[in-house]
Design an enzyme around this catalytic site. Structure first.
Site, mmCIF file in Angstrom:
data_model
loop_
_atom_site.group_PDB
_atom_site.id
_atom_site.type_symbol
_atom_site.label_atom_id
_atom_site.label_comp_id
_atom_site.label_asym_id
_atom_site.label_seq_id
_atom_site.Cartn_x
_atom_site.Cartn_y
_atom_site.Cartn_z
ATOM 1 N N SER A 1 0.924 -1.293 0.136
ATOM 2 C CA SER A 1 0.040 -0.091 -0.119
ATOM 3 C C SER A 1 0.969 1.309 0.044
ATOM 4 O O SER A 1 1.993 1.182 0.381
ATOM 5 C CB SER A 1 -0.819 -0.147 1.218
ATOM 6 O OG SER A 1 -1.617 1.395 1.592
ATOM 7 N N ASP B 1 4.253 -7.665 3.765
ATOM 8 C CA ASP B 1 3.030 -6.902 4.359
ATOM 9 C C ASP B 1 2.093 -7.992 5.101
ATOM 10 O O ASP B 1 2.326 -9.051 5.269
ATOM 11 C CB ASP B 1 2.306 -6.237 3.277
ATOM 12 C CG ASP B 1 1.438 -4.909 3.889
ATOM 13 O OD1 ASP B 1 1.001 -5.023 4.847
ATOM 14 O OD2 ASP B 1 1.793 -3.810 3.380
ATOM 15 N N ASP C 1 4.285 -10.126 9.820
ATOM 16 C CA ASP C 1 4.027 -8.784 10.745
ATOM 17 C C ASP C 1 5.485 -8.505 11.251
ATOM 18 O O ASP C 1 6.394 -9.245 11.640
ATOM 19 C CB ASP C 1 3.428 -9.422 12.237
ATOM 20 C CG ASP C 1 3.172 -8.112 13.055
ATOM 21 O OD1 ASP C 1 3.990 -7.118 13.339
ATOM 22 O OD2 ASP C 1 1.952 -8.328 13.748
ATOM 23 N N VAL C 2 5.453 -7.312 11.018
ATOM 24 C CA VAL C 2 7.273 -6.707 11.067
ATOM 25 C C VAL C 2 7.838 -7.045 12.399
ATOM 26 O O VAL C 2 8.827 -6.845 12.748
ATOM 27 C CB VAL C 2 7.386 -5.372 10.691
ATOM 28 C CG1 VAL C 2 7.252 -5.106 9.052
ATOM 29 C CG2 VAL C 2 6.141 -4.384 11.293
ATOM 30 N N CYS D 1 8.606 0.468 5.126
ATOM 31 C CA CYS D 1 7.400 1.388 5.034
ATOM 32 C C CYS D 1 6.444 1.105 6.098
ATOM 33 O O CYS D 1 5.633 1.855 6.265
ATOM 34 C CB CYS D 1 6.950 1.363 3.795
ATOM 35 S SG CYS D 1 8.046 2.506 2.422
ATOM 36 N N TYR E 1 2.407 8.256 17.951
ATOM 37 C CA TYR E 1 3.109 8.216 16.736
ATOM 38 C C TYR E 1 4.178 8.933 16.606
ATOM 39 O O TYR E 1 5.375 8.626 16.029
ATOM 40 C CB TYR E 1 2.071 8.750 15.743
ATOM 41 C CG TYR E 1 2.418 8.786 14.277
ATOM 42 C CD1 TYR E 1 2.256 7.583 13.394
ATOM 43 C CD2 TYR E 1 2.653 9.883 13.559
ATOM 44 C CE1 TYR E 1 2.577 7.299 12.167
ATOM 45 C CE2 TYR E 1 3.062 9.741 12.141
ATOM 46 C CZ TYR E 1 2.968 8.595 11.548
ATOM 47 O OH TYR E 1 3.544 8.461 10.336
ATOM 48 N N PHE F 1 1.718 12.669 2.261
ATOM 49 C CA PHE F 1 1.727 12.007 1.199
ATOM 50 C C PHE F 1 -0.030 11.330 1.003
ATOM 51 O O PHE F 1 -0.453 10.922 1.993
ATOM 52 C CB PHE F 1 2.505 10.942 1.157
ATOM 53 C CG PHE F 1 3.910 11.605 0.738
ATOM 54 C CD1 PHE F 1 4.482 12.355 1.671
ATOM 55 C CD2 PHE F 1 4.415 11.433 -0.539
ATOM 56 C CE1 PHE F 1 6.000 12.781 1.284
ATOM 57 C CE2 PHE F 1 5.445 12.154 -1.022
ATOM 58 C CZ PHE F 1 6.333 12.750 0.034
ATOM 59 N N THR G 1 -1.964 8.905 0.720
ATOM 60 C CA THR G 1 -1.984 7.309 0.690
ATOM 61 C C THR G 1 -3.361 6.854 1.376
ATOM 62 O O THR G 1 -3.980 7.392 2.088
ATOM 63 C CB THR G 1 -0.885 6.702 1.661
ATOM 64 O OG1 THR G 1 -1.053 7.212 2.657
ATOM 65 C CG2 THR G 1 0.556 7.188 0.918
#
Ligand SMILES: CC(=O)CC(=O)SCCNC(=O)CCNC(=O)[C@H](O)C(C)(C)COP(=O)(O)OP(=O)(O)OC[C@H]1O[C@@H](n2cnc3c(N)ncnc32)[C@H](O)[C@@H]1OP(=O)(O)O
Ligand SMILES: NC(=O)C1=CN([C@@H]2O[C@H](COP(=O)(O)OP(=O)(O)OC[C@H]3O[C@@H](n4cnc5c(N)ncnc54)[C@H](O)[C@@H]3O)[C@@H](O)[C@H]2O)C=CC1
Length: 255
Positions: free
Chosen positions: A14, A35, A58-59, A85, A162, A195, A197
């Site tokens: 994405s 992803d 899952d990162v 990302c 965040y 951005f 997205t």
């Protein structure tokens, strides 16, 4: 330009990640999209063709990233570039005085876990594989690119979690670059502004319009392709290392 180059892009199904996958492919690279299993990663990989593979991850999971590296070796034989990302955006006040509700601790922890710990997890594991490459004439073996946010520097009301997660990514960029320098691996972080997205589309349209008009120039949301162009430049330019680069049309977000 990137003929033979093999990359991994987390969050590659994405937005900024997907545009990066497309750009690397256009330049002749081969790419493993990592992803979530719930993401459209499999369809995206199918759409992009044989030079891509999708590995559901899952990162934050060591095993998932090890699986992705195994697939990378099995399918493409090596790894040159990893672009982080994958990320999530959360927004909440520290204390909602109307509802007498503090910031949900689990939400804070999850944001740090995915954006910061997830990025670190990928860096520490991909470094082992990239480090196996034979160095080029300049001694370089590969490049790791992370994605922070301008919220790391000028986070708005509601962005404590965040911003903290992204500031962590900025903070580890130099020490990790120093750490991996001997092995010829560069580490660079991009701090995007706004951005267009799916992540940005979560914001109410009036909020997007307001943010957009506050970008000095160009006074609009960035296109994901413009992020991908910076990824390409970082890969191409061997002197960029240990730095966080803002990509934001000179925006400084207001409270
Ligand atoms: C992605 C990037 O990396 C780039 C960026 O940073 S872009 C900048 C992003 N900026 C933000 O996301 C700002 C975050 N802050 C906010 O949205 C708000 O300050 C806040 C929602 C946290 C609090 O706002 P508030 O005026 O005190 O209003 P509040 O009464 O708490 O909430 C109003 C309603 O708006 C909703 N809302 C509005 N924007 C929201 C957002 N971005 N995220 C979550 N909820 C939002 C809330 O869910 C809430 O609904 P309910 O009360 O029905 O549950
Ligand atoms: N869109 C913007 O304006 C900005 C985005 N960023 C950052 O850029 C990165 C990419 O964001 P966008 O492309 O906009 O968002 P997006 O929501 O379009 O894409 C993020 C991708 O990450 C994946 N993901 C989420 N959690 C994951 C996990 N635990 N494991 C694996 N994959 C996971 C999602 O499935 C999704 O495909 C994020 O880190 C975001 O914080 C930073 C600044 C601005």
């Amino acid at each position: 330009m990137f003929k033979g180059l093999v990359g991994i892009v987390t969050g590659g199904a994405s937005g900024l990640g997907k545009a990066t996958v497309e750009q690397l492919l256009k330049q002749g690279g081969r790419v493993v999209i990592c992803d979530l299993p719930s993401s459209p990663g499999a369809d995206v990989a199918k759409q992009f063709g044989n030079d891509t593979a999708f590995v559901p991850v899952d990162v934050t999971s060591e095993q998932d990233i090890r699986n992705a590296l195994q697939t990378t070796v099995d399918k493409f034989g090596r790894l040159d570039v990893a672009v982080n990302c994958a990320g999530i955006a959360t927004a909440s006040r520290i204390y909602n005085f109307k509802k007498e509700q503090p910031f949900d601790l689990k939400s804070f922890q999850k944001t740090i876990e995915v954006n910061l710990v997830g990025t670190f997890n990928v860096i520490r594991l991909v470094a082992g594989l990239i480090g196996k490459n034979a160095p080029n004439a300049d001694g370089q073996r590969g490049v790791i690119i992370n994605t922070a946010s301008i919220a790391a520097f000028d986070g708005q009301i509601g962005q404590a979690a965040y911003s903290a997660s992204k500031a962590g990514v900025v903070g580890m960029t130099l020490p990790v670059a120093r750490d991996l320098a001997k092995q010829g691996i560069r580490v660079v972080t991009i701090a995007p502004g706004l951005f267009r997205t799916p992540m940005m589309d979560q914001l109410p349209e009036p909020a997007i319009k307001q943010l957009e008009s506050s970008v000095p120039f160009p006074s609009r949301l960035g296109q994901p392709e413009e992020y991908a162009l910076l990824v390409q430049s970082i890969i191409q330019n061997p002197m960029i290392n240990g730095e966080t680069i803002r990509l934001d049309g000179s925006l400084r977000m207001q409270p």
